[in-house]
Motif scaffolding. Sequence first.
Motif, PDB file in Angstrom:
ATOM      1  N   ALA A  47     -57.749  23.202  -0.336  1.00 44.71           N
ATOM      2  CA  ALA A  47     -56.433  22.611  -0.100  1.00 44.71           C
ATOM      3  C   ALA A  47     -56.323  20.967  -0.647  1.00 44.71           C
ATOM      4  N   PRO A  48     -57.448  20.109  -0.287  1.00 44.92           N
ATOM      5  CA  PRO A  48     -57.248  18.763  -0.617  1.00 44.92           C
ATOM      6  C   PRO A  48     -57.306  18.697  -2.278  1.00 44.92           C
ATOM      7  N   SER A  49     -58.300  19.327  -2.916  1.00 47.50           N
ATOM      8  CA  SER A  49     -58.298  19.155  -4.230  1.00 47.50           C
ATOM      9  C   SER A  49     -56.874  19.842  -4.993  1.00 47.50           C
ATOM     10  N   ALA A  50     -56.725  20.886  -4.381  1.00 47.15           N
ATOM     11  CA  ALA A  50     -55.359  21.614  -5.153  1.00 47.15           C
ATOM     12  C   ALA A  50     -54.111  20.552  -4.944  1.00 47.15           C
ATOM     13  N   ILE A  51     -54.010  19.829  -3.922  1.00 43.60           N
ATOM     14  CA  ILE A  51     -52.913  18.997  -3.664  1.00 43.60           C
ATOM     15  C   ILE A  51     -53.136  17.899  -4.182  1.00 43.60           C
ATOM     16  N   THR A  52     -54.021  17.099  -4.247  1.00 42.72           N
ATOM     17  CA  THR A  52     -54.408  16.004  -5.111  1.00 42.72           C
ATOM     18  C   THR A  52     -54.296  16.381  -6.617  1.00 42.72           C
ATOM     19  N   ALA A  53     -54.799  17.492  -7.246  1.00 39.36           N
ATOM     20  CA  ALA A  53     -54.750  17.674  -8.548  1.00 39.36           C
ATOM     21  C   ALA A  53     -53.196  17.798  -8.891  1.00 39.36           C
ATOM     22  N   THR A  54     -52.581  18.419  -8.150  1.00 38.76           N
ATOM     23  CA  THR A  54     -51.092  18.683  -8.461  1.00 38.76           C
ATOM     24  C   THR A  54     -50.355  17.385  -8.500  1.00 38.76           C
ATOM     25  N   LEU A  55     -50.718  16.620  -7.332  1.00 44.23           N
ATOM     26  CA  LEU A  55     -49.777  15.220  -7.432  1.00 44.23           C
ATOM     27  C   LEU A  55     -50.022  14.380  -8.519  1.00 44.23           C
ATOM     28  N   LEU A  56     -51.639  14.212  -8.761  1.00 40.09           N
ATOM     29  CA  LEU A  56     -51.958  13.396  -9.980  1.00 40.09           C
ATOM     30  C   LEU A  56     -51.284  14.030 -10.966  1.00 40.09           C
ATOM     31  N   ALA A  57     -51.431  15.079 -11.355  1.00 34.53           N
ATOM     32  CA  ALA A  57     -50.630  15.610 -12.595  1.00 34.53           C
ATOM     33  C   ALA A  57     -48.951  15.274 -12.493  1.00 34.53           C
ATOM     34  N   ALA A  58     -48.528  15.287 -11.514  1.00 35.07           N
ATOM     35  CA  ALA A  58     -46.962  15.001 -11.359  1.00 35.07           C
ATOM     36  C   ALA A  58     -46.691  13.489 -11.543  1.00 35.07           C
ATOM     37  N   PHE A  59     -47.667  12.692 -10.902  1.00 31.44           N
ATOM     38  CA  PHE A  59     -47.496  11.205 -10.844  1.00 31.44           C
ATOM     39  C   PHE A  59     -48.052  10.360 -12.015  1.00 31.44           C
ATOM     40  N   THR A  60     -48.843  11.082 -12.802  1.00 32.58           N
ATOM     41  CA  THR A  60     -49.419  10.314 -13.856  1.00 32.58           C
ATOM     42  C   THR A  60     -48.451  10.146 -15.103  1.00 32.58           C
ATOM     43  N   PRO A  61     -48.361   8.952 -15.396  1.00 31.51           N
ATOM     44  CA  PRO A  61     -47.284   8.487 -16.796  1.00 31.51           C
ATOM     45  C   PRO A  61     -47.561   9.644 -17.903  1.00 31.51           C
ATOM     46  N   PRO A  62     -46.435  10.145 -18.250  1.00 27.15           N
ATOM     47  CA  PRO A  62     -46.418  10.747 -19.383  1.00 27.15           C
ATOM     48  C   PRO A  62     -47.348  10.436 -20.573  1.00 27.15           C
ATOM     49  N   GLY A  63     -47.938  11.496 -21.075  1.00 23.83           N
ATOM     50  CA  GLY A  63     -49.039  11.054 -22.311  1.00 23.83           C
ATOM     51  C   GLY A  63     -50.365  10.490 -21.915  1.00 23.83           C
ATOM     52  N   GLU A  64     -50.333   9.969 -20.547  1.00 26.12           N
ATOM     53  CA  GLU A  64     -51.698   9.102 -20.186  1.00 26.12           C
ATOM     54  C   GLU A  64     -52.543  10.583 -19.460  1.00 26.12           C
ATOM     55  N   ARG A  65     -53.974  10.194 -19.534  1.00 27.88           N
ATOM     56  CA  ARG A  65     -54.851  11.366 -19.146  1.00 27.88           C
ATOM     57  C   ARG A  65     -54.885  11.409 -17.433  1.00 27.88           C
ATOM     58  N   VAL A  66     -54.843  12.407 -16.732  1.00 30.36           N
ATOM     59  CA  VAL A  66     -55.122  12.427 -15.520  1.00 30.36           C
ATOM     60  C   VAL A  66     -56.475  12.065 -14.955  1.00 30.36           C
ATOM     61  N   LEU A  67     -56.354  11.196 -13.840  1.00 24.94           N
ATOM     62  CA  LEU A  67     -57.634  10.732 -13.416  1.00 24.94           C
ATOM     63  C   LEU A  67     -58.538  11.686 -12.588  1.00 24.94           C
ATOM     64  N   ALA A  68     -59.376  12.467 -13.117  1.00 26.61           N
ATOM     65  CA  ALA A  68     -60.261  13.443 -12.621  1.00 26.61           C
ATOM     66  C   ALA A  68     -61.123  12.979 -11.692  1.00 26.61           C
ATOM     67  N   ASP A  69     -61.517  11.784 -11.715  1.00 24.98           N
ATOM     68  CA  ASP A  69     -62.331  11.285 -10.811  1.00 24.98           C
ATOM     69  C   ASP A  69     -61.771  10.817  -9.582  1.00 24.98           C
ATOM     70  N   ALA A  70     -60.563  10.997  -9.305  1.00 20.67           N
ATOM     71  CA  ALA A  70     -60.088  10.745  -8.069  1.00 20.67           C
ATOM     72  C   ALA A  70     -59.895  12.055  -7.429  1.00 20.67           C
ATOM     73  N   LEU A  71     -60.210  13.166  -7.957  1.00 22.30           N
ATOM     74  CA  LEU A  71     -60.166  14.491  -7.081  1.00 22.30           C
ATOM     75  C   LEU A  71     -61.428  14.577  -6.186  1.00 22.30           C
ATOM     76  N   PRO A  72     -60.972  15.128  -4.932  1.00 19.14           N
ATOM     77  CA  PRO A  72     -61.858  15.404  -4.015  1.00 19.14           C
ATOM     78  C   PRO A  72     -63.055  16.522  -4.518  1.00 19.14           C
ATOM     79  N   LEU A  73     -64.142  16.206  -4.174  1.00 15.93           N
ATOM     80  CA  LEU A  73     -65.338  17.470  -4.679  1.00 15.93           C
ATOM     81  C   LEU A  73     -64.717  18.728  -4.116  1.00 15.93           C
ATOM     82  N   ASP A  74     -64.907  19.703  -5.056  1.00 16.93           N
ATOM     83  CA  ASP A  74     -64.743  20.985  -5.102  1.00 16.93           C
ATOM     84  C   ASP A  74     -65.635  21.664  -4.024  1.00 16.93           C
ATOM     85  N   PRO A  75     -65.255  22.265  -3.072  1.00 15.54           N
ATOM     86  CA  PRO A  75     -66.370  22.803  -1.966  1.00 15.54           C
ATOM     87  C   PRO A  75     -67.010  24.129  -2.408  1.00 15.54           C
ATOM     88  N   SER A  76     -66.433  24.856  -3.420  1.00 16.57           N
ATOM     89  CA  SER A  76     -66.963  25.731  -4.117  1.00 16.57           C
ATOM     90  C   SER A  76     -67.866  25.562  -5.039  1.00 16.57           C
TER      91      SER A  76
END
Length: 204
Positions: free
Chosen positions: A175-204
């Motif tokens: 859940a944390p990674s899914a939520i963070t990925a979704t919110l970062l994609a929604a909040f990042t300014p259009p045309g800019e790269r989503v900051l993948a380093d902000a995502l929690p580590l995927d437990p899988s």
Amino acid sequence: MPVTTGRRADAQRNVAAILDAAAACLVRDPDASVSDIAAAAGVGRVTLYGHFSSRTELVDAVFVRAMTRAHETLDAVDLDGDARQALARLVESSWQVVDESRMLLVAAQRALPPERIRELHESPLRRVRALLERGRADGGFRSDLPADWLVAVFYTVVHGAADELGAGRLAATAAPSAITATLLAAFTPPGERVLADALPLDPS
């Protein structure tokens, strides 16, 4: 004076027992009855109604206590530094709080009017709004959409994840990674790269 003090202490113990029992019962069954809660608390219905005039008032008190504890937990989250990294930390802690109290939210939604639910979320949402405003100011978050809408997106995604968890379609560990990925994609300014380093580590 000692008699009065003793009665007051008994009343406080009864209230604490009722609130603890109500929280436990509502987590198991959001439609738990007053009789179920009184039995779990070890008090009679008359005693329960002596402290809470209705089931609605009791559910409100339980949810207020849960939100107060959540607020205290989130106060400890470090929201300094890069706003996107701070968002990931806030999601990690917020998700744990929501996961622990998601069935209480269901009970509250069934018993309380929507405006009361929103009112009780105001303190956590102010924290989210302050973080989003800071991120908008430094360019990390988009400013082409109203801040209130971004706050609503945060609220909707986090609680939507809670619903998915309850339905068995989302694992708590994911859940944390899914939520963070979704919110970062929604909040990042259009045309800019989503900051993948902000995502929690995927437990899988």
